[in-house]
Write a protein that holds these residues in place. Structure first.
Motif, short mmCIF file in Angstrom:
data_model
loop_
_atom_site.label_atom_id
_atom_site.label_comp_id
_atom_site.label_asym_id
_atom_site.label_seq_id
_atom_site.Cartn_x
_atom_site.Cartn_y
_atom_site.Cartn_z
N GLY A 131 51.24 41.81 45.37
CA GLY A 131 50.61 42.01 44.01
C GLY A 131 49.34 42.66 44.02
O GLY A 131 49.41 43.83 44.40
N SER A 132 48.36 42.16 43.57
CA SER A 132 47.19 43.05 43.18
C SER A 132 46.10 43.03 44.60
O SER A 132 46.78 42.56 45.64
N GLY A 133 45.03 43.64 44.55
CA GLY A 133 44.25 44.06 45.64
C GLY A 133 43.78 42.81 46.25
O GLY A 133 43.85 42.84 47.49
N PRO A 134 43.49 41.70 45.68
CA PRO A 134 43.09 40.44 46.62
C PRO A 134 44.45 39.96 47.20
O PRO A 134 44.27 39.54 48.36
N GLY A 135 45.69 39.95 46.71
CA GLY A 135 46.69 39.67 47.65
C GLY A 135 46.96 40.56 48.82
O GLY A 135 47.29 39.93 49.85
N MET A 136 46.83 41.67 48.54
CA MET A 136 47.00 42.73 49.71
C MET A 136 46.01 42.57 50.64
O MET A 136 46.17 42.74 51.78
N ARG A 137 44.77 42.37 50.39
CA ARG A 137 43.59 42.08 51.17
C ARG A 137 43.83 41.01 51.98
O ARG A 137 43.76 40.93 53.41
N ALA A 138 44.65 39.82 51.37
CA ALA A 138 44.77 38.80 52.21
C ALA A 138 46.07 39.04 53.30
O ALA A 138 45.88 38.64 54.65
N VAL A 139 47.05 39.77 52.71
CA VAL A 139 47.84 40.12 53.59
C VAL A 139 47.42 40.99 54.90
O VAL A 139 48.01 40.73 56.05
N LEU A 140 46.69 41.91 54.61
CA LEU A 140 46.33 42.87 55.55
C LEU A 140 45.18 42.01 56.56
O LEU A 140 45.41 42.14 57.92
N THR A 141 44.52 41.22 56.08
CA THR A 141 43.80 40.43 56.79
C THR A 141 44.45 39.50 58.21
O THR A 141 43.91 39.29 59.15
N ALA A 142 45.45 38.96 57.52
CA ALA A 142 46.55 38.38 58.32
C ALA A 142 47.35 39.03 59.49
O ALA A 142 48.07 38.53 60.11
N SER A 143 47.19 40.40 59.33
CA SER A 143 48.00 41.10 60.03
C SER A 143 47.33 42.32 60.98
O SER A 143 46.07 41.98 61.14
N ALA A 144 47.96 43.10 61.67
CA ALA A 144 47.35 43.91 62.61
C ALA A 144 46.40 45.07 62.12
O ALA A 144 45.53 45.68 62.61
N TRP A 145 46.56 45.07 60.59
CA TRP A 145 45.60 46.06 59.85
C TRP A 145 44.26 45.43 59.79
O TRP A 145 43.21 46.32 60.07
N GLY A 146 44.03 44.04 59.73
CA GLY A 146 42.89 43.55 59.67
C GLY A 146 42.20 43.78 58.15
O GLY A 146 42.64 44.33 57.25
N ASP A 147 41.02 42.93 57.99
CA ASP A 147 40.42 42.85 56.59
C ASP A 147 39.80 44.16 56.30
O ASP A 147 38.95 44.94 57.25
N PRO A 148 40.28 44.64 55.14
CA PRO A 148 39.46 45.88 54.91
C PRO A 148 38.26 45.87 54.22
O PRO A 148 37.52 46.84 54.25
N GLY A 149 37.62 44.57 53.88
CA GLY A 149 36.29 44.40 53.62
C GLY A 149 36.42 44.53 52.07
O GLY A 149 35.06 44.27 51.58
N GLY A 150 37.06 44.65 51.27
CA GLY A 150 37.37 44.39 49.87
C GLY A 150 38.67 44.45 49.23
O GLY A 150 39.52 44.67 49.86
N ASP A 151 38.63 44.10 47.95
CA ASP A 151 39.94 44.26 47.47
C ASP A 151 40.26 45.13 46.34
O ASP A 151 41.43 45.04 45.73
#
Length: 308
Positions: A131-151
């Motif tokens: 879904g939205s930016g916050p949801g994407m940030r949560a998925v990224l943080t839990a993956s090899a991508w890591g936290d982007p630092g913002g949503d």
């Protein structure tokens, strides 16, 4: 060297021959219009994915889809560890998928069909439903991508692009200098073109690749001075932030030359595979640029000439 690596290296060299090349790309670039260029594209290695009638963006996306398919084919020929080598090299396709999804604000389907990465995926299937930016940030943080630092869309995409450079440098030693160059270009644009501070995770990734002094530089000239050698050489072509496009073209030129040198190495193994990915990526970039030139009536731009 295992049999799988021998087979994968042979396949990589065969795939590297499926290129339009500089001369072929120029023939496309000087066509009178896009339709004429597309008729020629059909008989190239990109013809399988080139739609018979398409606008510029669809045609360019078909070229990129061909590159991705070649990478997926190559991954299937490599041993398990070798296939993992290609995942960070294919990161850009996942970033492009997220960019398209965010263009629709995370609601409903993306405006274009996403690239299907298969075994080269990192977290796309989870991101697709986030879904939205916050949801994407949560998925990224839990993956090899890591936290982007913002949503925000900008923070998510910048974080992914810097993470792609970090992941490539760590997982693909043969591509470390390319990753350092990418990190320098991204950092320079964020700080000195857009005037945006880096989020903390992005700053950490940039500092790992460029050094903390460079990422903390107060001016563009000082930033260039403090860069590690590969990035310093790259940005020598861009004396001011507005000229970073020259360094971008220089990055592709380095990729072309390094990739060709790797392929000339007669040994079997990761070096030739990474070289094949490099030259195939450059070819796709050049063909996309050629189609844009044809869409402008055959007016070839300076950036295209610089990579000829």
């Amino acid at each position: 060297m295992s049999t799988a690596w021998v087979a994968g290296t042979i396949r990589a060299r065969e795939l590297a021959l499926r290129r339009v090349g500089a001369a072929g790309a120029r023939e496309l670039a000087v066509r009178a219009d896009l339709d004429e260029a597309l008729r020629e594209l059909v008989v190239t290695p990109y013809g399988k994915y080139a739609p018979p009638v398409a606008g510029l963006s669809e045609a360019q996306r078909a070229v990129s889809a061909t590159l991705l398919w070649h990478l997926r084919v190559l991954a299937g020929w490599l041993p398990r560890g070798g296939a993992r080598l290609l995942v960070p090299l294919a990161c850009g396709f996942e970033v492009a998928n997220v960019a398209a999804l965010l263009a629709g604000n995370g609601h409903g389907p993306a405006p274009v069909e996403p690239y299907r990465l298969g075994a080269l995926e990192t977290a796309w299937r989870r991101l697709e439903g986030a879904g939205s930016g916050p949801g994407m940030r949560a998925v990224l943080t839990a993956s090899a991508w890591g936290d982007p630092g913002g949503d925000s869309a900008g923070a998510v995409l910048t974080g992914m692009r810097m993470a792609a450079a970090r992941r490539t440098a760590l997982a693909v030693p043969q591509a470390r200098d390319w990753a350092v160059g990418r990190a320098a270009l991204l950092t320079a644009r964020e700080l000195f073109v857009h005037g945006r501070p880096l989020t903390e995770p992005v700053r950490r990734d940039a500092a790992r690749l460029l050094g903390a002094r460079a990422t903390g530089a107060a001016s563009y000239p000082r930033f260039r001075e403090l860069l590690p050698a590969p990035a310093r050489r790259l940005l020598a072509e861009a004396g001011e932030p507005g000229a970073l496009w020259r360094a971008e073209v220089g990055w592709w030129r380095t990729l072309r030359d390094d990739g060709a040198a790797m392929l000339r190495d007669n040994r079997f193994g990761p070096r030739a595979v990474v070289g094949a990915v490099a030259v195939l990526s450059v070819d796709a970039w050049r063909v996309r640029a050629a189609l844009e030139s044809a869409a402008r009536g055959g007016r070839v731009g300076e950036a295209f000439d610089a990579l000829a």
